[in-house]
Design a protein around this motif. Structure first.
Motif, short mmCIF file in Angstrom:
data_model
loop_
_atom_site.label_atom_id
_atom_site.label_comp_id
_atom_site.label_asym_id
_atom_site.label_seq_id
_atom_site.Cartn_x
_atom_site.Cartn_y
_atom_site.Cartn_z
N ARG A 1 -6.34 1.10 -6.42
CA ARG A 1 -5.69 2.42 -6.41
C ARG A 1 -4.67 2.57 -5.29
NH1 ARG A 1 -9.64 5.80 -2.96
NH2 ARG A 1 -11.09 4.18 -2.32
N PHE A 2 -4.68 1.67 -4.33
CA PHE A 2 -3.77 1.78 -3.17
C PHE A 2 -2.42 1.10 -3.38
CE2 PHE A 2 -8.00 2.23 -1.21
CZ PHE A 2 -7.81 3.43 -0.54
N TYR A 3 -2.27 0.28 -4.42
CA TYR A 3 -1.08 -0.58 -4.56
C TYR A 3 0.00 0.07 -5.41
CZ TYR A 3 -4.66 -3.96 -3.20
OH TYR A 3 -5.69 -4.61 -2.58
N GLU A 4 1.24 0.00 -4.89
CA GLU A 4 2.41 0.43 -5.65
C GLU A 4 3.61 -0.33 -5.15
OE1 GLU A 4 4.52 1.86 -8.44
OE2 GLU A 4 2.45 2.50 -8.35
N PRO A 5 4.12 -1.28 -5.94
CA PRO A 5 3.63 -1.75 -7.24
C PRO A 5 2.42 -2.67 -7.07
CG PRO A 5 5.50 -3.08 -6.60
CD PRO A 5 5.31 -2.01 -5.52
N PHE A 6 1.87 -3.11 -8.19
CA PHE A 6 0.70 -3.98 -8.13
C PHE A 6 1.13 -5.34 -7.57
CE2 PHE A 6 -2.86 -6.54 -9.50
CZ PHE A 6 -3.90 -5.71 -9.15
N PRO A 7 0.34 -5.93 -6.68
CA PRO A 7 0.73 -7.19 -6.03
C PRO A 7 0.73 -8.39 -6.97
CG PRO A 7 -1.44 -6.46 -5.27
CD PRO A 7 -0.92 -5.41 -6.18
N VAL A 8 1.59 -9.34 -6.62
CA VAL A 8 1.61 -10.64 -7.29
C VAL A 8 0.73 -11.57 -6.48
CG1 VAL A 8 3.08 -12.60 -7.89
CG2 VAL A 8 3.94 -10.26 -8.18
N ASN B 1 3.31 -0.55 5.77
CA ASN B 1 2.47 -0.29 4.60
C ASN B 1 2.27 -1.56 3.76
OD1 ASN B 1 5.28 0.04 3.70
ND2 ASN B 1 4.35 0.56 1.74
N GLU B 2 2.70 -2.70 4.26
CA GLU B 2 2.55 -3.96 3.53
C GLU B 2 1.56 -4.86 4.27
OE1 GLU B 2 5.78 -5.80 1.11
OE2 GLU B 2 5.74 -7.21 2.78
N GLU C 1 -2.56 3.86 4.44
CA GLU C 1 -2.96 2.63 5.12
C GLU C 1 -4.36 2.72 5.72
OE1 GLU C 1 1.55 3.00 5.34
OE2 GLU C 1 -0.12 4.34 5.78
N ALA C 2 -4.68 3.80 6.39
CA ALA C 2 -6.01 3.94 7.01
C ALA C 2 -7.11 3.94 5.96
CB ALA C 2 -6.08 5.20 7.86
N ASP C 3 -6.88 4.64 4.85
CA ASP C 3 -7.86 4.65 3.76
C ASP C 3 -8.02 3.26 3.16
OD1 ASP C 3 -8.28 7.38 4.09
OD2 ASP C 3 -6.82 7.93 2.54
N PHE C 4 -6.90 2.56 2.99
CA PHE C 4 -6.95 1.19 2.47
C PHE C 4 -7.78 0.29 3.39
CE2 PHE C 4 -5.15 -3.11 2.79
CZ PHE C 4 -5.54 -3.60 1.56
N GLU C 5 -7.53 0.37 4.69
CA GLU C 5 -8.26 -0.48 5.63
C GLU C 5 -9.76 -0.17 5.62
OE1 GLU C 5 -6.40 -0.70 9.50
OE2 GLU C 5 -4.42 -1.01 8.59
N THR C 6 -10.11 1.09 5.47
CA THR C 6 -11.52 1.47 5.37
C THR C 6 -12.14 0.88 4.11
OG1 THR C 6 -11.17 3.50 6.63
CG2 THR C 6 -13.12 3.42 5.21
N ALA C 7 -11.44 1.00 2.98
CA ALA C 7 -11.94 0.45 1.71
C ALA C 7 -12.03 -1.07 1.79
CB ALA C 7 -11.04 0.89 0.56
N PHE C 8 -11.05 -1.69 2.42
CA PHE C 8 -11.07 -3.15 2.52
C PHE C 8 -12.25 -3.63 3.36
CE2 PHE C 8 -10.04 -7.42 3.67
CZ PHE C 8 -9.50 -7.92 2.50
N VAL D 1 0.85 -1.19 0.00
CA VAL D 1 0.00 0.00 0.00
C VAL D 1 0.89 1.25 0.00
CG1 VAL D 1 -1.70 1.28 1.37
CG2 VAL D 1 -1.89 -1.21 1.12
N VAL D 2 0.50 2.23 -0.78
CA VAL D 2 1.25 3.48 -0.84
C VAL D 2 1.38 4.03 0.59
CG1 VAL D 2 1.20 5.86 -1.70
CG2 VAL D 2 0.43 3.98 -3.17
#
Length: 99
Positions: free
Chosen positions: A81-88, A48-49, A15-22, A10-11
């Protein structure tokens, strides 16, 4: 049963925005045919991972059923939109277990 494994970078600072979206996105995947269980964990050493583990009845339930569904578009909209780079993403079959 198979286990989907994804390390989600996660960029930093999002992290907090990602957890809310998740929190919203997990109901999408949980409603999919072939879904069994999921677990999202945050790295202690690299905050951030995240580690996403999803149990599916089969690879096809994930690759064809979920990723081929209309609902996957909403999942992608919420999270990609949260991933950098895109996950494998990889799939694993259990060979041993201890409790």
């Amino acid at each position: 049963m198979i286990l989907e494994h994804a390390l989600l970078p996660v960029v930093p600072g999002r992290e907090a925005d990602f957890e809310t979206a998740f929190a919203e996105a997990k109901s999408i995947i949980a409603a999919m045919p072939g879904f069994i269980d999921l677990r999202l964990s945050r790295s202690i050493e690299t905050p951030n991972e995240y580690l996403l583990l999803v149990q599916w009845e089969s690879v096809e339930a994930h690759e064809v059923g979920f990723r081929g569904s209309a609902e996957y578009g909403r999942w992608r909209e919420l999270l990609h939109r949260f991933y950098e780079p895109f996950p494998v993403v990889e799939h694993f079959a259990e060979v041993a277990r201890a409790r």
